[in-house]
Scaffold this active site. Structure first.
Site, PDB file in Angstrom:
ATOM      1  N   GLN A  75       0.489  -1.290  -0.123  1.00  0.00           N
ATOM      2  CA  GLN A  75       0.059  -0.136  -0.336  1.00  0.00           C
ATOM      3  C   GLN A  75       0.430   1.211   0.063  1.00  0.00           C
ATOM      4  O   GLN A  75       0.576   2.707   0.024  1.00  0.00           O
ATOM      5  CB  GLN A  75      -0.733  -0.009   1.267  1.00  0.00           C
ATOM      6  CG  GLN A  75      -2.061  -1.073   1.067  1.00  0.00           C
ATOM      7  CD  GLN A  75      -2.462  -1.247   2.443  1.00  0.00           C
ATOM      8  OE1 GLN A  75      -3.854  -0.706   2.883  1.00  0.00           O
ATOM      9  NE2 GLN A  75      -1.839  -2.126   3.453  1.00  0.00           N
ATOM     10  N   ASN A  76       2.841   0.787   0.139  1.00  0.00           N
ATOM     11  CA  ASN A  76       3.238   2.391  -0.063  1.00  0.00           C
ATOM     12  C   ASN A  76       3.414   3.053  -1.016  1.00  0.00           C
ATOM     13  O   ASN A  76       3.342   2.237  -1.708  1.00  0.00           O
ATOM     14  CB  ASN A  76       4.912   1.378   1.067  1.00  0.00           C
ATOM     15  CG  ASN A  76       4.148   1.388   2.418  1.00  0.00           C
ATOM     16  OD1 ASN A  76       2.990   1.670   2.916  1.00  0.00           O
ATOM     17  ND2 ASN A  76       4.545   0.836   3.010  1.00  0.00           N
ATOM     18  N   ASP A 126       6.138   4.286  -1.154  1.00  0.00           N
ATOM     19  CA  ASP A 126       7.960   5.539  -1.471  1.00  0.00           C
ATOM     20  C   ASP A 126       9.192   4.236  -2.206  1.00  0.00           C
ATOM     21  O   ASP A 126       9.690   4.523  -1.981  1.00  0.00           O
ATOM     22  CB  ASP A 126       8.213   4.671   0.219  1.00  0.00           C
ATOM     23  CG  ASP A 126       7.894   3.949   1.043  1.00  0.00           C
ATOM     24  OD1 ASP A 126       8.173   2.531   0.464  1.00  0.00           O
ATOM     25  OD2 ASP A 126       7.530   3.788   2.493  1.00  0.00           O
ATOM     26  N   HIS A 185      -1.420   0.883  -4.873  1.00  0.00           N
ATOM     27  CA  HIS A 185      -1.718   2.486  -4.111  1.00  0.00           C
ATOM     28  C   HIS A 185      -0.947   3.604  -4.958  1.00  0.00           C
ATOM     29  O   HIS A 185      -0.791   4.673  -4.645  1.00  0.00           O
ATOM     30  CB  HIS A 185      -1.527   2.926  -3.143  1.00  0.00           C
ATOM     31  CG  HIS A 185      -2.611   2.767  -1.964  1.00  0.00           C
ATOM     32  ND1 HIS A 185      -2.927   2.094  -0.873  1.00  0.00           N
ATOM     33  CD2 HIS A 185      -4.206   2.066  -2.016  1.00  0.00           C
ATOM     34  CE1 HIS A 185      -4.437   1.847  -0.197  1.00  0.00           C
ATOM     35  NE2 HIS A 185      -5.107   1.304  -1.291  1.00  0.00           N
ATOM     36  N   CYS A 245      -1.121  20.083 -22.393  1.00  0.00           N
ATOM     37  CA  CYS A 245      -2.441  21.037 -22.568  1.00  0.00           C
ATOM     38  C   CYS A 245      -2.119  21.773 -20.697  1.00  0.00           C
ATOM     39  O   CYS A 245      -2.969  22.293 -21.087  1.00  0.00           O
ATOM     40  CB  CYS A 245      -3.599  19.999 -21.624  1.00  0.00           C
ATOM     41  SG  CYS A 245      -3.384  18.456 -20.287  1.00  0.00           S
TER      42      CYS A 245
END
Ligand code: NAD
Length: 252
Positions: A101-102, A104, A119, A156
């Protein structure tokens, strides 16, 4: 007397399809605070104000102030013995994959190869308007963070978003599919340093458990999962307990 750590080491050693789910807790010993720490990022930045996709749409400049701090933390951190132990388990052909979920990058820096970034990752960027994606080679997140100016899409002109998953966003299809399939075929799961409250990530050990996988949890304190899903709870800092598991496997 056979202790929980002895039992865990034996199950891990004999597992045919071992996977790991990691959370912010595995990186606290690298100097990156988790959600709950007194000195954590979320004490400074309210998640409702800074951590949602709605907040990013409403005021990307403001959310980038938190992102700059996050990038600084991640870039100044180095893997700790907990990350290294998981990478050793992969090299020993025991651990099949890490679902983290890190954001880093510390598992990869420790040498782990099969890492599913559930994530996302703070150093890759995307344009929410035209869909252009920027990798490490296109824009250097460290330089951007030093300048403290939010990066803009070269096509853009819109302010870019890192590919981290904000509250309110869905998990990337590929990460979700690979994680579910790894969980379905796992016979043991290491759940390391996660409060196991953020879904759907928190559901991964439960998918595995439905298929009779053994859940081995490493945390400094009990979580909800400890009460409803964990089979073996190893209490302590993962920078100490995970290397201890590896040491026992090597000496067995
Ligand atoms: P969390 O902050 O909710 O929970 C962290 C857990 O780790 C707690 O249960 C805590 O008791 C435990 N812990 C703390 N130090 C530990 C140690 N040394 N050894 C073992 N356990 C320890 O984090 P979460 O469950 O990962 O979920 C929150 C979300 O926060 C995730 O989506 C993640 O993306 C994000 N986040 C990531 C980072 C990072 O990339 N390093 C840092 C903070 C938050």
């Amino acid at each position: 007397m056979i202790t929980d750590i002895d039992r865990a080491a034996e199950i891990i050693h004999n597992a045919k399809s071992l996977i790991a789910l990691t959370g912010a807790g595995i990186s606290t010993e690298s100097g990156i605070p988790d959600f709950r720490s007194a000195e954590g990022l979320w004490q400074k930045y309210d998640p409702a104000e800074y951590g949602t996709i709605q907040a990013f749409h409403a005021n990307p400049e403001k959310v980038w102030r938190m992102l700059f701090d996050m990038v600084d933390l991640a870039r100044n951190a180095r893997p700790n013995p907990g990350h290294t132990a998981l990478s050793e388990l992969e090299k020993m052909n025991i651990l099949k994959c890490i679902i983290t979920q890190n954001i880093d990058n510390l598992h990869q820096e420790a040498g782990s190869v099969n890492v599913i970034e559930y994530h996302g990752n703070v150093s890759r960027l995307e344009c929410l308007q035209c869909g252009t994606r920027y990798g490490d080679g296109d824009m250097d997140i460290g330089t951007i963070a030093s300048g403290r100016v939010p990066p803009r899409c070269t096509r853009c002109g819109v302010i870019l978003k890192p590919t981290v998953i904000f509250f309110g966003e869905t998990i990337p299809r590929d990460a979700m599919d690979r994680s579910n399939s790894a969980a379905q075929s796992a016979d043991a799961v290491l759940v390391v340093g996660t409060s196991a409250v953020v879904y759907p990530a928190a559901g991964i050990p439960l998918i595995a458990k439905q298929n009779r996988a053994v859940i081995i949890e490493f945390n400094i304190e009990a979580t909800d999962l400890t009460r409803y899903g964990t089979d073996i709870f190893i209490q302590g800092k993962s920078g100490t307990t995970l290397p201890e598991i590896v040491r026992r496997i090597k000496s067995s």
